[in-house]
Design an enzyme around this catalytic site. Structure first.
Site, PDB file in Angstrom:
ATOM      1  N   GLY A  51       0.845  -1.218  -0.071  1.00  0.00           N
ATOM      2  CA  GLY A  51      -0.093  -0.097  -0.148  1.00  0.00           C
ATOM      3  C   GLY A  51       0.986   1.244  -0.054  1.00  0.00           C
ATOM      4  O   GLY A  51       2.083   1.015   0.259  1.00  0.00           O
ATOM      5  N   GLN A  56       2.733   9.766   1.418  1.00  0.00           N
ATOM      6  CA  GLN A  56       4.208   9.043   1.136  1.00  0.00           C
ATOM      7  C   GLN A  56       5.068   9.376  -0.231  1.00  0.00           C
ATOM      8  O   GLN A  56       6.010   9.209  -0.010  1.00  0.00           O
ATOM      9  CB  GLN A  56       3.980   7.681   1.011  1.00  0.00           C
ATOM     10  CG  GLN A  56       3.720   7.087   2.671  1.00  0.00           C
ATOM     11  CD  GLN A  56       3.532   5.480   2.689  1.00  0.00           C
ATOM     12  OE1 GLN A  56       2.407   5.204   2.216  1.00  0.00           O
ATOM     13  NE2 GLN A  56       4.670   5.077   2.944  1.00  0.00           N
ATOM     14  N   CYS A  93       6.542   0.041   7.075  1.00  0.00           N
ATOM     15  CA  CYS A  93       5.950   1.150   6.232  1.00  0.00           C
ATOM     16  C   CYS A  93       7.200   1.442   5.234  1.00  0.00           C
ATOM     17  O   CYS A  93       8.327   1.387   5.594  1.00  0.00           O
ATOM     18  CB  CYS A  93       5.655   2.215   7.088  1.00  0.00           C
ATOM     19  SG  CYS A  93       4.947   3.802   6.027  1.00  0.00           S
ATOM     20  N   LEU A  94       6.840   1.818   3.895  1.00  0.00           N
ATOM     21  CA  LEU A  94       7.897   2.257   2.926  1.00  0.00           C
ATOM     22  C   LEU A  94       8.335   3.352   3.395  1.00  0.00           C
ATOM     23  O   LEU A  94       9.512   3.677   2.879  1.00  0.00           O
ATOM     24  CB  LEU A  94       6.975   2.057   1.606  1.00  0.00           C
ATOM     25  CG  LEU A  94       6.882   0.778   0.965  1.00  0.00           C
ATOM     26  CD1 LEU A  94       5.916   1.146  -0.241  1.00  0.00           C
ATOM     27  CD2 LEU A  94       7.599  -0.173   0.807  1.00  0.00           C
ATOM     28  N   HIS A 135      -3.727   1.151   7.987  1.00  0.00           N
ATOM     29  CA  HIS A 135      -2.497   1.688   7.793  1.00  0.00           C
ATOM     30  C   HIS A 135      -2.302   2.806   6.653  1.00  0.00           C
ATOM     31  O   HIS A 135      -2.034   3.977   7.162  1.00  0.00           O
ATOM     32  CB  HIS A 135      -1.404   0.632   7.431  1.00  0.00           C
ATOM     33  CG  HIS A 135      -0.212   1.197   7.321  1.00  0.00           C
ATOM     34  ND1 HIS A 135       1.009   0.770   8.087  1.00  0.00           N
ATOM     35  CD2 HIS A 135       0.677   2.044   6.357  1.00  0.00           C
ATOM     36  CE1 HIS A 135       2.111   1.376   7.867  1.00  0.00           C
ATOM     37  NE2 HIS A 135       2.076   2.146   6.750  1.00  0.00           N
ATOM     38  N   GLU A 136      -2.997   2.981   5.800  1.00  0.00           N
ATOM     39  CA  GLU A 136      -3.029   3.798   4.552  1.00  0.00           C
ATOM     40  C   GLU A 136      -4.042   5.004   5.098  1.00  0.00           C
ATOM     41  O   GLU A 136      -3.730   6.300   4.756  1.00  0.00           O
ATOM     42  CB  GLU A 136      -3.463   3.251   3.398  1.00  0.00           C
ATOM     43  CG  GLU A 136      -2.534   2.277   2.538  1.00  0.00           C
ATOM     44  CD  GLU A 136      -1.031   2.644   2.914  1.00  0.00           C
ATOM     45  OE1 GLU A 136      -0.721   3.601   2.538  1.00  0.00           O
ATOM     46  OE2 GLU A 136      -0.389   1.420   3.034  1.00  0.00           O
ATOM     47  N   HIS A 139      -2.063   7.238   7.224  1.00  0.00           N
ATOM     48  CA  HIS A 139      -1.256   8.150   6.672  1.00  0.00           C
ATOM     49  C   HIS A 139      -1.917   9.553   6.128  1.00  0.00           C
ATOM     50  O   HIS A 139      -1.310  10.343   6.318  1.00  0.00           O
ATOM     51  CB  HIS A 139      -0.672   7.371   5.378  1.00  0.00           C
ATOM     52  CG  HIS A 139       0.622   6.624   5.588  1.00  0.00           C
ATOM     53  ND1 HIS A 139       1.590   7.140   6.168  1.00  0.00           N
ATOM     54  CD2 HIS A 139       0.842   5.250   5.334  1.00  0.00           C
ATOM     55  CE1 HIS A 139       2.606   6.237   6.284  1.00  0.00           C
ATOM     56  NE2 HIS A 139       2.103   5.194   5.753  1.00  0.00           N
TER      57      HIS A 139
HETATM   58 NI    NI Z   1       2.978   3.194   5.334  1.00  0.00          NI
END
Ligand code: NI
Length: 190
Positions: A51, A56, A93-94, A135-136, A139
């Site tokens: 995701g 991000q 997380c990226l 999670h998204e 963000h």
């Molecule tokens: Ni993340």
């Protein structure tokens, strides 16, 4: 929506101000919104993520992409309609690469959003999908998994070389965040 040159967009890391901003609604699905979503999907696949939220890539707008049954799915102006139960599991997380830890999330969620055609849809997800959606959505509110991680489970997953087992290295939250902030400082001075 102004996003600058889309080709220049990249996944930003912990310390970037966009990660702490509350995303503003996208509204109409313009050509620019579609291009942003396409670029985000590209970046997510490249980084092997499940995701990615627009925050991000440094664009605080309510847009996220999530892989559902191997298909990247676009969520425009998503809203959490319902959440049930709770479940604790590992998350990463990226924007905080190689850092993992356990987070409590709803077991089941219902999310509404619009797709790239501007059409409203509802999606129910359980387990990992519910986790990815939450999670998204976090963000988009400027929240990160480290805000609610069980610190006793926080660790780095370090890959030494291909084929070798990754090394698990427990870390304190403060120390981990410092690593990202120092890396950011380093980039600025380069
Ligand atoms: Ni993340």
């Amino acid at each position: 929506m102004k996003t600058g040159k889309l080709g220049d967009l990249k996944i930003v890391r912990y310390g970037h101000p966009a990660l702490r901003e509350q995303a503003s609604p996208v509204g109409r699905v313009t050509r620019e919104v579609k291009a942003l979503a396409a670029r985000m999907i590209e970046l997510m696949i490249e980084a092997r993520g499940l995701g990615l939220a627009a925050n991000q890539v440094g664009v605080p707008r309510r847009l996220a992409v999530v892989v559902i049954e191997d298909t990247p799915t676009v969520f425009i102006d998503p809203e959490l309609e319902k959440a049930e139960g709770s479940e604790k599991a590992e998350e990463g997380c990226l924007s905080l690469p190689r850092l993992y830890g356990e987070v409590v999330r709803p077991r089941k969620v219902k999310v509404t959003a619009r797709n790239l055609a501007g059409k409203r849809f509802t999606l129910e997800g359980e387990g990992l999908l519910a986790r990815a959606l939450c999670h998204e959505l976090d963000h988009l509110e400027g929240r990160l998994f480290v805000d609610q991680v069980d610190e006793s489970t926080l660790h780095w997953l370090l890959r030494t070389s291909d084929g070798e087992e990754p090394v698990v290295q427990p870390t304190a939250l403060e120390d981990a965040l410092k690593v990202f902030l120092l890396a950011r400082e380093g980039e600025k001075h380069r």
